[in-house]
Design a protein around this motif. Structure first.
Motif, short mmCIF file in Angstrom:
data_model
loop_
_atom_site.label_atom_id
_atom_site.label_comp_id
_atom_site.label_asym_id
_atom_site.label_seq_id
_atom_site.Cartn_x
_atom_site.Cartn_y
_atom_site.Cartn_z
N TYR A 160 0.89 -1.25 0.07
CA TYR A 160 -0.05 0.01 0.14
C TYR A 160 1.10 1.34 0.02
O TYR A 160 1.73 1.22 0.77
CB TYR A 160 -0.81 0.20 1.16
N ILE B 89 -2.61 -9.25 4.04
CA ILE B 89 -3.50 -7.97 3.53
C ILE B 89 -4.31 -7.53 4.53
O ILE B 89 -4.56 -6.13 4.40
CB ILE B 89 -4.44 -8.54 2.34
N GLU B 90 -4.91 -7.92 5.37
CA GLU B 90 -5.78 -7.40 6.50
C GLU B 90 -4.70 -6.42 7.41
O GLU B 90 -5.27 -5.51 7.57
CB GLU B 90 -6.53 -8.43 7.38
N SER C 34 -3.48 -3.48 5.16
CA SER C 34 -4.66 -2.32 5.04
C SER C 34 -5.14 -1.59 6.09
O SER C 34 -5.41 -0.76 6.20
CB SER C 34 -5.90 -3.20 4.05
N ILE D 143 -4.12 7.19 0.93
CA ILE D 143 -3.67 5.79 0.27
C ILE D 143 -4.06 6.43 -1.31
O ILE D 143 -5.25 6.79 -1.55
CB ILE D 143 -4.56 4.63 0.64
N ARG E 235 -2.93 0.33 -4.11
CA ARG E 235 -2.95 -0.77 -3.45
C ARG E 235 -2.57 -1.89 -4.58
O ARG E 235 -3.19 -1.94 -5.70
CB ARG E 235 -4.22 -1.15 -2.92
#
Length: 182
Positions: A89, A145-146, A149, A175, A178
Motif C-alpha cells: 500500500y 492483506i488485513e 490495509s 492512500i 494498493r
C-alpha cells in the motif's frame, strides 16, 4: 428462497504453496512466510484438500451459507497471494499549510506538525508490516492483506480532520495505491 443442496467452490493450490487444515483452521505456507486463519465461527462450512485443490462446501445452503463459502475461498486466495508475492500500500503525505514530518518508532508512526499542532499524532502499525518513508511517500508492505490495509487505514485516520472545508484544506496522508508485490 429455496435452499441449495450443496454449495461448493474449489481453489487450485499452486505448486510452491502448502495448505494444511486443522478443523476449520487454515494454515498456508509459501516462500514469503506462513499465514493462518480460523474459520470456526462460520458454522456449517466444511473444508477438505483433494487432488491439489481446496474444496469448500456447505450442505443445504441458504443465501448466508453460500456467501460464507465464497468468503472463505476469497480469504484463502488472499492468503496464497500473500505468502507467494505479498501486498503493498502506498500513501502520500499532502500539505499546503504546514510541512508534515513522519517517522517510525517501533510499532507506531509519529506524525508531527500536522496542521501546525504542537503535539504529535500517532498511528499504530500492526506486526508483520514493513514501513518505508521516502520523501512524501509512505510504503507499507507485508504478506497479510488485513494487517497491511488496517495499518494504512490507521495512518489515514490519524490525519482525518472535520472542522475544515475539505475543498480548500486537503492536508493529510492518503492512500493512493494498493498493489500486489511482483
Amino acid at each position: 428462497m429455496a435452499k441449495e443442496i450443496l454449495a461448493m467452490r474449489d481453489l487450485e493450490i499452486p505448486q510452491n504453496v502448502e495448505i494444511k487444515l486443522e478443523g476449520n483452521r487454515v494454515i498456508v505456507k509459501g516462500s514469503k512466510g506462513q499465514l493462518e486463519k480460523d474459520f470456526s465461527h462460520m458454522k456449517g462450512i466444511n473444508m477438505e484438500i483433494k487432488d491439489n485443490k481446496l474444496i469448500v462446501q456447505a450442505f443445504f445452503a441458504d443465501a448466508k451459507k453460500k456467501a460464507a463459502v465464497g468468503t472463505v475461498v476469497a480469504h484463502v486466495k488472499n492468503m496464497i497471494i500473500g505468502v507467494t508475492r505479498g501486498f503493498r500500500y502506498k500513501l502520500k503525505i499532502i500539505y499546503s499549510h504546514y510541512p508534515i514530518s513522519v517517522k517510525k518508532d517501533g510499532n507506531r508512526l509519529i506524525i508531527s506538525n500536522f496542521i501546525g499542532e504542537k503535539s504529535p499524532r500517532y498511528a499504530i502499525i500492526l506486526p508483520g508490516v514493513n514501513v518505508k518513508i521516502q520523501g512524501t511517500d509512505i510504503i507499507l508492505e507485508g504478506n497479510d492483506i488485513e494487517k497491511v490495509s488496517q495499518s494504512a487505514a490507521n495512518i489515514e485516520l490519524a490525519t482525518k480532520i472535520t472542522d475544515f472545508d475539505r475543498r480548500k484544506f486537503m492536508d493529510g496522508i492518503y492512500i493512493y495505491s494498493r498493489e500486489v508485490v511482483e
